[in-house]
Design an enzyme around this catalytic site. Structure first.
Site, PDB file in Angstrom:
ATOM      1  N   LYS A  62      47.418  36.911  30.718  1.00 20.46           N
ATOM      2  CA  LYS A  62      46.583  37.191  31.885  1.00 20.46           C
ATOM      3  C   LYS A  62      46.996  36.319  33.073  1.00 20.46           C
ATOM      4  O   LYS A  62      47.185  36.816  34.197  1.00 20.46           O
ATOM      5  CB  LYS A  62      45.118  36.943  31.528  1.00 20.46           C
ATOM      6  CG  LYS A  62      44.152  36.957  32.699  1.00 20.46           C
ATOM      7  CD  LYS A  62      44.046  38.330  33.340  1.00 20.46           C
ATOM      8  CE  LYS A  62      42.968  38.325  34.420  1.00 20.46           C
ATOM      9  NZ  LYS A  62      42.805  39.643  35.044  1.00 20.46           N
TER      10      LYS A  62
ATOM     11  N   LYS B  36      41.918  31.894  42.149  1.00 25.67           N
ATOM     12  CA  LYS B  36      41.415  30.998  41.108  1.00 25.67           C
ATOM     13  C   LYS B  36      42.370  30.928  39.918  1.00 25.67           C
ATOM     14  O   LYS B  36      42.522  29.864  39.310  1.00 25.67           O
ATOM     15  CB  LYS B  36      40.002  31.406  40.664  1.00 25.67           C
ATOM     16  CG  LYS B  36      39.884  32.576  39.744  1.00 25.67           C
ATOM     17  CD  LYS B  36      38.428  32.818  39.352  1.00 25.67           C
ATOM     18  CE  LYS B  36      38.280  33.932  38.325  1.00 25.67           C
ATOM     19  NZ  LYS B  36      38.858  33.591  37.018  1.00 25.67           N
TER      20      LYS B  36
ATOM     21  N   ARG C 270      34.838  37.719  48.232  1.00 26.37           N
ATOM     22  CA  ARG C 270      35.270  36.462  47.617  1.00 26.37           C
ATOM     23  C   ARG C 270      36.738  36.168  47.921  1.00 26.37           C
ATOM     24  O   ARG C 270      37.610  36.987  47.674  1.00 26.37           O
ATOM     25  CB  ARG C 270      35.058  36.518  46.098  1.00 26.37           C
ATOM     26  CG  ARG C 270      33.608  36.422  45.672  1.00 26.37           C
ATOM     27  CD  ARG C 270      33.455  36.558  44.171  1.00 26.37           C
ATOM     28  NE  ARG C 270      33.780  37.905  43.716  1.00 26.37           N
ATOM     29  CZ  ARG C 270      33.754  38.276  42.432  1.00 26.37           C
ATOM     30  NH1 ARG C 270      33.456  37.400  41.498  1.00 26.37           N
ATOM     31  NH2 ARG C 270      34.053  39.527  42.108  1.00 26.37           N
TER      32      ARG C 270
ATOM     33  N   PHE D 229      42.462  43.626  32.822  1.00 25.20           N
ATOM     34  CA  PHE D 229      43.458  43.833  33.870  1.00 25.20           C
ATOM     35  C   PHE D 229      42.924  44.900  34.826  1.00 25.20           C
ATOM     36  O   PHE D 229      43.510  45.975  34.986  1.00 25.20           O
ATOM     37  CB  PHE D 229      44.799  44.272  33.262  1.00 25.20           C
ATOM     38  CG  PHE D 229      45.371  43.279  32.281  1.00 25.20           C
ATOM     39  CD1 PHE D 229      46.069  42.167  32.714  1.00 25.20           C
ATOM     40  CD2 PHE D 229      45.196  43.464  30.914  1.00 25.20           C
ATOM     41  CE1 PHE D 229      46.597  41.249  31.810  1.00 25.20           C
ATOM     42  CE2 PHE D 229      45.719  42.555  30.004  1.00 25.20           C
ATOM     43  CZ  PHE D 229      46.420  41.448  30.450  1.00 25.20           C
TER      44      PHE D 229
ATOM     45  N   GLU E 200      39.793  45.755  41.457  1.00 23.87           N
ATOM     46  CA  GLU E 200      38.561  46.166  42.124  1.00 23.87           C
ATOM     47  C   GLU E 200      38.840  47.398  42.969  1.00 23.87           C
ATOM     48  O   GLU E 200      39.858  47.503  43.640  1.00 23.87           O
ATOM     49  CB  GLU E 200      38.017  45.028  42.989  1.00 23.87           C
ATOM     50  CG  GLU E 200      37.522  43.867  42.158  1.00 23.87           C
ATOM     51  CD  GLU E 200      36.707  42.877  42.979  1.00 23.87           C
ATOM     52  OE1 GLU E 200      36.045  43.299  43.934  1.00 23.87           O
ATOM     53  OE2 GLU E 200      36.744  41.677  42.657  1.00 23.87           O
TER      54      GLU E 200
ATOM     55  N   LYS F  45      40.154  43.493  50.097  1.00 24.08           N
ATOM     56  CA  LYS F  45      40.992  44.680  50.094  1.00 24.08           C
ATOM     57  C   LYS F  45      40.093  45.895  50.267  1.00 24.08           C
ATOM     58  O   LYS F  45      38.865  45.811  50.126  1.00 24.08           O
ATOM     59  CB  LYS F  45      41.813  44.787  48.810  1.00 24.08           C
ATOM     60  CG  LYS F  45      41.041  45.199  47.577  1.00 24.08           C
ATOM     61  CD  LYS F  45      42.004  45.439  46.412  1.00 24.08           C
ATOM     62  CE  LYS F  45      41.345  46.209  45.301  1.00 24.08           C
ATOM     63  NZ  LYS F  45      42.281  46.542  44.227  1.00 24.08           N
TER      64      LYS F  45
ATOM     65  N   CYS G 212      40.344  36.994  41.705  1.00 22.75           N
ATOM     66  CA  CYS G 212      41.250  36.640  40.607  1.00 22.75           C
ATOM     67  C   CYS G 212      42.436  35.785  41.025  1.00 22.75           C
ATOM     68  O   CYS G 212      42.630  34.688  40.506  1.00 22.75           O
ATOM     69  CB  CYS G 212      41.750  37.917  39.928  1.00 22.75           C
ATOM     70  SG  CYS G 212      40.467  38.857  39.073  1.00 22.75           S
TER      71      CYS G 212
END
Length: 436
Positions: free
Chosen positions: A205, A264, A329, A153, A156, A322, A261
């Site tokens: 998740k 996808k 990506r 969890f 980035e 961000k 994340c």
């Protein structure tokens, strides 16, 4: 070299999740061998060269190497001998049908099958579809090796902090002893630990990420209503956030959600539901709303330049998905740029992470260069330094008057004082620019 101690761990994959896992577990006193299939990356990491933009990462890798607790090797097979716990941290990208592609994971498991020591534990840390832990057990064909799921969890830009200060640690395994062994690796963190079955661990998740994505789509829709009804989304979300059942996180409108994340994982869960004959209309709506949000931002830009984008120069502030990362990506900034380019706009962009070439965008070395001659300037990533720009200088360089703030990041009064029109999300149309 210092005397080493701790559990012997192998981490397969030296990407974002793998390198964070390896470096942080090393800092907790464990001995880690991190494997990757890229020899050049392994050589660079072995020299302490970290290319991932992540606060604290280079320092942890450097200390781990210096203390002899961290090594990098080429290939999972070289990391497996002697390992008590093996973490799978390999890419699981989205395939054409939305499903997660597990080729890298299956290749790693095949390479690990023979050299794995008896009584070791293989841990899925990559985000994988529900049922993958059971699939890994089948592929291993090693009844003397346990399998567990331990989803990450990590955000980035704060991955090291998040790893070492987790909200919770989730471990799923059909083997309770194996789950407890994995939990013991994190004992020094004093975090809440949830031991559950593998399927529940894998679903946690996906459920968490898809909920957050849905929340962002919701607030973007509220922002659109605020604009049309004369309300201020900043006050609306502030009023919502005081409700303890709601809170303030993920209630800020923006150009859409992206990154490695959310997109996808949302598509993967939607695909998994379809495979079992179930529909998930709420999640599908969140995905559709996200794509619509990007079109709405393009609509604001089109309107700001007089209704025609063909041949119009547009300056872009921020290209990463961000602030605080160099990750492009599934960046909503690039999705918006692609829509602008499709209408013939000339794009000039700047990002503090200084990315290399970006298709369809002339990347420049400053925000001022991005603004020069632009008919409109669009803020797409919330880098703090954009708030500190000299807006009077920008006003002297830009050919148009509009600043489209797709993150509600700038101080409108500062922008207006420079003689520009500040257009953000979820507020009525901007007032006239002050005379210059």
């Amino acid at each position: 070299m210092n005397v080493v101690s701790g559990v012997k761990i192998a981490v397969i994959g030296a990407g974002y999740v793998g390198l964070t896992t390896a470096a942080c577990l090393t800092s907790l006193g464990h001995r880690v061998v991190c494997a990757d299939i890229d020899p050049a990356k392994v050589r660079a990491l072995s020299r302490g060269e970290v290319t991932i933009r992540e606060p604290g990462m280079a320092e942890l890798v450097g200390v781990g190497l210096a203390e002899g607790r961290l090594r990098f090797v080429v290939g999972a097979g070289k990391a497996a001998p002697g390992a008590e716990v093996v973490f799978l941290c390999v890419p699981t990208p989205m395939g054409p049908d939305g499903a997660a592609k597990l080729a890298a994971l299956e290749a790693a498991v095949a390479e690990l099958r023979d050299p794995l020591p008896p009584d070791s534990v293989v841990v899925n840390k990559s985000t994988v579809p529900v049922g993958t832990a059971a699939r890994v057990g089948e592929l291993l064909g090693r009844p003397d090796v346990a399998v567990a799921s331990n989803p990450e969890f990590l955000r980035e830009g704060s991955a090291v902090h998040d790893f070492l200060n987790p909200d919770r640690i989730v471990i799923g395994s059909a083997d309770l002893d194996a789950a407890k062994r994995v939990a013991a690796l994190y004992e020094a963190l004093n975090a809440p630990v949830l031991l559950t079955d593998p399927a529940s661990s894998e679903m946690i998740k996906y459920a968490a990420n898809c909920y957050l994505a849905t929340r962002l789509s919701f607030v973007n829709s509220i922002a659109e209503l605020c604009e049309r009804m004369g309300a201020d989304v900043n006050d609306v979300t502030r009023g919502m956030g005081y409700d303890q059942r709601i809170g303030t996180a993920f209630l800020r409108p923006g150009p859409g959600w992206g990154g490695s994340c959310f997109p996808k994982d949302a598509h993967a869960l939607l695909r998994s539901a379809a495979v079992i004959g179930s529909d998930f209309p709420l999640l599908r709506a969140a995905i559709d709303t996200n794509a619509r949000q990007q079109r709405l931002v393009v609509g604001k830009i089109r309107q700001a330049v007089g209704g025609r984008l063909a041949g119009t120069r547009v300056g872009l502030l921020g290209l990463t998905f961000k602030a605080g990362t160099d990750d492009l990506r599934d960046s909503p900034a690039l999705a918006i740029a692609e829509l602008l380019a499709a209408e013939g706009a000339e794009l000039v962009g700047y990002d503090p992470s200084m990315p290399g070439a970006v298709a369809g965008i002339r990347v420049v070395d400053s925000a001022y260069a991005a603004a020069a001659g632009a008919s409109a300037l669009v803020l797409l990533t919330e880098w703090p330094e954009f708030r500190e720009l000299d807006w009077e200088r920008i006003a002297g360089q830009i050919s148009g008057r509009y600043v489209i703030d797709a993150r509600n990041h700038l101080d409108p009064l500062v922008v207006h004082h420079a003689g520009l029109l500040h257009q953000c999300l979820g507020q009525p149309a901007p007032q006239r620019a002050l005379s210059r």
